[in-house]
Design an enzyme around this catalytic site. Structure first.
Site, PDB file in Angstrom:
ATOM      1  N   HIS A 186       0.839  -1.194   0.000  1.00 10.02           N
ATOM      2  CA  HIS A 186       0.000   0.000   0.000  1.00 10.02           C
ATOM      3  C   HIS A 186       0.871   1.240   0.000  1.00 10.02           C
ATOM      4  O   HIS A 186       2.057   1.191   0.342  1.00 10.02           O
ATOM      5  CB  HIS A 186      -0.969   0.015   1.196  1.00 10.02           C
ATOM      6  CG  HIS A 186      -0.337   0.216   2.534  1.00 10.02           C
ATOM      7  ND1 HIS A 186      -0.014   1.442   3.051  1.00 10.02           N
ATOM      8  CD2 HIS A 186       0.023  -0.691   3.495  1.00 10.02           C
ATOM      9  CE1 HIS A 186       0.508   1.311   4.250  1.00 10.02           C
ATOM     10  NE2 HIS A 186       0.548   0.017   4.544  1.00 10.02           N
ATOM     11  N   CYS A 201       3.904  -4.254   6.617  1.00 12.78           N
ATOM     12  CA  CYS A 201       3.424  -4.013   5.261  1.00 12.78           C
ATOM     13  C   CYS A 201       4.571  -3.583   4.353  1.00 12.78           C
ATOM     14  O   CYS A 201       5.614  -3.142   4.817  1.00 12.78           O
ATOM     15  CB  CYS A 201       2.349  -2.938   5.257  1.00 12.78           C
ATOM     16  SG  CYS A 201       0.724  -3.527   5.799  1.00 12.78           S
TER      17      CYS A 201
END
Length: 231
Positions: A186, A201
């Protein structure tokens, strides 16, 4: 992550979402700190990287240049000291640049799966390939810090949400593509070289995250390998 659970996905080990602390590291370094007159242990290396005269001695111009680099990438304290964190970021940049357009030279990312997103934790790079053909990248990424490492191995994208917001940290995670529990590609509003890293992440710039969103889909393979420096 409640919205993921409602879709029947068991989100294991949710340790990756970008926390307010992470954002704070790169958001607004203390500007009140004075510029140091002390030469750091990596003075010559840092001077060379920044195109400064390489003499190993700290000057006011050296400090100003080092401090600007530290501020840009959220390195604290940003006092112009050529220490191990600052040089570590620069050294990583040098290694990333040296890769050029052949990120899978080692062959560690599979070439027999068709389209696949590769993540090299050691070099903090990611790219998309189709067989041996490079489709996009390599691009710098920001993966999990020590204690919150991005997990290695063969994965698949299982859920995508273009406007996802973390229900754990209440921070936006645009263009999220989840591939391992709570770990996802992301975009993030910090430098990709902002230490110490994410909560697992794979952070990307908005431009790169949007491109990944357009190129990948549910079921596509992801392969994560290597070890991030400092973990």
């Amino acid at each position: 992550m409640g919205d993921i659970r409602r879709r029947g996905v068991v989100a294991l080990g949710v340790t990756s979402l970008v926390a307010p602390l992470t954002l704070a590291l790169g958001a607004a370094p203390a500007q009140a700190a004075s510029c140091t007159a002390t030469a750091g242990p990596y003075q010559k290396q840092v001077e060379k990287f920044l195109g400064r005269p390489v003499d190993g001695k700290q000057s006011s111009a050296d400090c100003k240049a080092i401090r600007a680099f530290q501020t840009k990438h959220g390195i604290t304290p940003n006092i112009g000291y050529a220490g191990p964190v600052t040089w570590g970021v620069m050294n990583l940049m040098n290694k990333q640049k040296a890769v050029g357009k052949n990120p899978n030279k080692s062959g560690k990312c599979p070439v027999n799966k068709g389209r696949i997103a590769c993540v090299d934790l050691t070099l903090q790079l990611s790219w998309i390939q189709d067989g041996k053909k490079l489709v996009y990248g390599p691009v710098p990424v920001r993966t999990g810090r020590d204690g919150h490492e991005t997990r290695t191995g063969a994965k698949k994208i299982y859920w995508r949400n273009i406007d996802h917001v973390s229900t754990i940290y209440d921070v936006p995670m645009p263009y999220s593509q989840f591939f391992d529990g709570g770990q996802a590609f992301h975009s993030a509003g910090v430098s990709m070289w902002n230490p110490p890293g994410s909560h697992g992440c794979v952070n990307m710039t908005k431009t790169d995250a949007k491109k990944y969103w357009s190129l990948l889909k549910n079921g596509d393979d992801v392969h994560v390998y290597g070890r991030k420096p400092g973990t």
